[in-house]
Design an enzyme around this catalytic site. Structure first.
Site, short mmCIF file in Angstrom:
data_model
loop_
_atom_site.label_atom_id
_atom_site.label_comp_id
_atom_site.label_asym_id
_atom_site.label_seq_id
_atom_site.Cartn_x
_atom_site.Cartn_y
_atom_site.Cartn_z
N ALA A 64 34.95 48.44 42.82
CA ALA A 64 35.57 47.48 43.73
C ALA A 64 35.44 48.03 45.14
CB ALA A 64 37.03 47.31 43.36
N GLY A 107 34.78 49.24 38.84
CA GLY A 107 34.38 47.85 38.61
C GLY A 107 32.89 47.71 38.35
N GLU A 110 32.52 48.37 34.77
CA GLU A 110 33.10 47.21 34.07
C GLU A 110 32.16 46.00 34.14
OE1 GLU A 110 36.77 47.58 36.38
OE2 GLU A 110 37.85 47.80 34.49
N GLU A 130 39.04 55.23 38.55
CA GLU A 130 40.24 54.62 39.16
C GLU A 130 41.42 55.58 39.18
OE1 GLU A 130 38.21 53.11 37.01
OE2 GLU A 130 37.95 50.99 37.51
#
Ligand code: HXC
Length: 256
Positions: A64, A107, A110, A130
């Site tokens: 992210a 992310g 992911e 994270e």
């Protein structure tokens, strides 16, 4: 025209390249929105039969976008438009192949795990860092990673933030193949072209059935498989596939 993606048609395969080189393809709301919209376009276009998603040689995606995340507090997170984009990406019904080189972190890892098939360059790194930021994965990084690599390795990656290399990812079952980095996209396109030549309805139902195996009990999964198998018996492509075999010629599937 998307700003953060490069989109190219390769016959029946659409190649989508994440393109924010200044930030290692960090996932902004804009990028996720453009990706979700592009996948929707591919889902709606009968000419597109498979999609390959890739990044750059240095990074598939480094997670992210942390500058954007820094601006969102808890209230901002509650009506976060990125959630809707992620959900739309999750629902993509056609085969999605990720060609991963370099960093696939947070992310980015992911997003790669949203793909049905992952092919990685031998320098790829998969990680869920994270925890280093005082947060945890939020787009499947606990659920999909554990299903892909098992409890112990998923726990190690998520709780320690330690990434794994391509070889380890292959051994663990996270990726299906590794290649030299310069061949990753080419190999992914090759696999996608092969899939694109099959009967689209059979491919779609087979994908759905395989995904079911991850979240329903065996009896329900087998029931779904049987229904899907029976449904395909009524398709023109099934007749064509069998007739082509008997005639000793390649089948021409039309998606009916
Ligand atoms: C914003 C990022 C970024 C990110 C890299 N950049 N990752 N910008 N968000 N996630 C930017 C850097 O700030 C830098 O910009 C440029 O990209 C190049 O990165 P460098 O750090 O200089 O490169 P390098 O030294 O090679 O290190 C690469 C790296 C490191 C190891 C990948 O960038 C890194 O640790 N990035 C963060 C990875 C991460 O923590 N991801 C998880 C995010 S949280 P400038 O302008 O300085 O040149 C997450 C939650 C998902 O993903 C939740 C989903 C719901």
């Amino acid at each position: 025209m998307p700003h953060t993606l490069v989109v190219q048609a390769h016959q029946a395969v659409c190649l989508i390249t994440l393109h924010r080189p200044q930030a290692l393809n960090a996932l902004t709301t804009e990028l996720l929105g453009e990706l979700a919209a592009e996948l929707q376009r591919c889902a709606d276009d009968p000419q597109v039969r498979a999609v390959v998603l890739t990044g750059s040689r240095k990074a598939f995606a480094a997670g992210a976008d942390l500058n954007e995340m820094a601006e969102r507090d808890l209230v901002g997170m509650l009506d976060d438009p990125r959630q809707a984009h992620w959900q739309q990406i999750t629902r993509f019904p056609k085969p999605l192949i990720a060609a991963v080189n370099g960093y696939a972190l947070g992310g980015g890892c992911e997003l790669a795990m949203h793909a049905d098939i992952l092919i990685a360059g031998d320098d790829a790194q998969f990680g869920q860092p994270e925890i280093n930021l005082g947060i945890m994965p939020g787009a499947g990084g606990t659920q999909r990673l554990l299903r892909a690599v098992g409890k112990s390795l998923a726990m190690q990656m998520v709780l320690s933030g330690e990434a794994i290399g391509a070889r380890r990812a292959l051994d663990a079952g996270l990726v299906s193949e590794i290649t030299p980095p310069e061949l990753t996209v080419e190999r992914a396109l090759q696999v996608a072209q092969r899939i694109a030549a099959k009967a689209p309805l059979a491919v779609r139902l087979a994908k759905e059935a395989l995904l079911k195996a991850q979240d329903v009990d065996l009896a329900s999964g087998l029931r779904f498989e049987r229904h899907a198998f029976t449904l395909l018996a009524g398709t023109a492509d099934r007749n064509e596939g069998i007739r082509a075999f008997q005639d000793k010629r390649p089948a021409e599937f039309l998606g009916r």
